[in-house]
Enzyme design. Structure first.
Site, PDB file in Angstrom:
ATOM      1  CE  LYS A  20      -3.402 -37.425 -21.094  1.00 17.44           C
ATOM      2  NZ  LYS A  20      -3.208 -36.176 -21.826  1.00 17.44           N
ATOM      3  NE  ARG A  38      -2.079 -39.736 -27.110  1.00 16.52           N
ATOM      4  CZ  ARG A  38      -1.298 -39.550 -26.045  1.00 16.52           C
ATOM      5  NH1 ARG A  38      -1.094 -40.545 -25.227  1.00 16.52           N
ATOM      6  NH2 ARG A  38      -0.736 -38.386 -25.822  1.00 16.52           N
ATOM      7  NE  ARG A  77       4.776 -31.574 -21.134  1.00 14.57           N
ATOM      8  CZ  ARG A  77       3.834 -32.453 -21.472  1.00 14.57           C
ATOM      9  NH1 ARG A  77       2.870 -32.745 -20.628  1.00 14.57           N
ATOM     10  NH2 ARG A  77       3.858 -33.028 -22.654  1.00 14.57           N
ATOM     11  NE  ARG A 101       6.716 -35.192 -23.679  1.00 20.52           N
ATOM     12  CZ  ARG A 101       5.488 -35.681 -23.459  1.00 20.52           C
ATOM     13  NH1 ARG A 101       5.067 -35.898 -22.232  1.00 20.52           N
ATOM     14  NH2 ARG A 101       4.694 -35.967 -24.467  1.00 20.52           N
ATOM     15  NE  ARG A 144       2.263 -34.041 -28.006  1.00 19.54           N
ATOM     16  CZ  ARG A 144       2.715 -33.514 -26.875  1.00 19.54           C
ATOM     17  NH1 ARG A 144       3.500 -32.461 -26.893  1.00 19.54           N
ATOM     18  NH2 ARG A 144       2.384 -34.063 -25.729  1.00 19.54           N
TER      19      ARG A 144
END
Ligand code: AMP
Length: 218
Positions: A13, A88, A127, A160, A171
């Site tokens: 996204k 969300r 990531r 992160r 998550r």
């Protein structure tokens, strides 16, 4: 152009939102980025949000709705925006519909990016994010490591805190129980578009633009 980017964490996204924001010269509003800025600045919101984010949970609806209300009502967003990471929850989706009503926004699309769960876990685990411009890189494709400089701006690339394996799992659970049901809300409104995210960044970007063109949103 008013676009909401929808999909599980790690579907791309943020990456696609940045490209589209450049294409259309409109702001990329990422609620995750707004919260990370608050954390970096050590604000009251940032202090509270950090604990929640590190646990892979959702920041309370009233806080998020207030945050988004402020940004969407600002002059910068008056000509369009790419909203990434909001809504969300169904509550947030309903509040957003109300905000759109108040702002006279009737034409918008929700772009749902689909990626398999295995690919998501692989992507999130590898990531890296630039501390300065928020761009996303991968230790797999780009060969960068945490601590190395961002190829674009020289900022520090970091992993992160919520991209650690146990947090990723949580998550994804939160996405499947609280966030994915919202898609039905948008399908019923007839504003939902789905794109396959299991491709290169460039191809997904091209396919999104084709899809937007075919719906005459460009
Ligand atoms: P993201 O960068 O979109 O993956 O967001 C990172 C984290 O920020 C999420 O895991 C949540 O803890 C928090 N967050 C971002 N957007 C929202 C939202 N709309 N509602 C609740 N929490 C959010």
């Amino acid at each position: 152009m008013r676009l909401l980017l929808f999909g599980a964490p790690g579907v791309g996204k943020g990456t696609q939102a940045k490209l589209l924001a450049d294409d259309f010269r409109i702001p990329h509003i990422s609620t995750g980025d707004l919260l990370r800025t608050a954390v970096a600045n050590g604000t009251e919101l940032g202090k509270k949000a950090k604990v929640i984010m590190d646990a892979g949970k959702l920041v309370p609806d009233d806080v998020m709705i207030g945050l988004v209300r402020g940004v969407l009502g600002s002059p910068a967003a008056s000509k369009g925006f790419i909203l990434d990471g909001f809504p969300r929850t169904l509550n947030q989706a309903r509040a957003l519909a109300q905000m759109f009503e108040e702002l006279g926004i009737h034409d918008y699309r929700v772009l749902n990016i689909e990626v398999s769960n295995e690919a998501i876990i692989r992507r999130l685990s590898s990531r890296l994010m630039c501390r300065n411009d928020g761009k996303i890189y991968s230790t797999e494709t780009y060969g960068a490591t945490a601590g190395s400089p961002c190829p674009d701006c020289g900022g520090e690339l970091y992993q992160r805190d919520d991209d650690k394996p146990e947090t990723i799992r949580h998550r994804l659970e939160v996405y499947s129980t609280q966030t994915s049901p919202i898609l039905k809300f948008y399908e019923d409104l007839g504003v939902e578009l789905t794109v396959n995210g299991m491709d290169t960044v460039e191809n997904v970007h091209r396919n999104i633009n084709r899809l937007l063109q075919s719906t005459e949103l460009r």
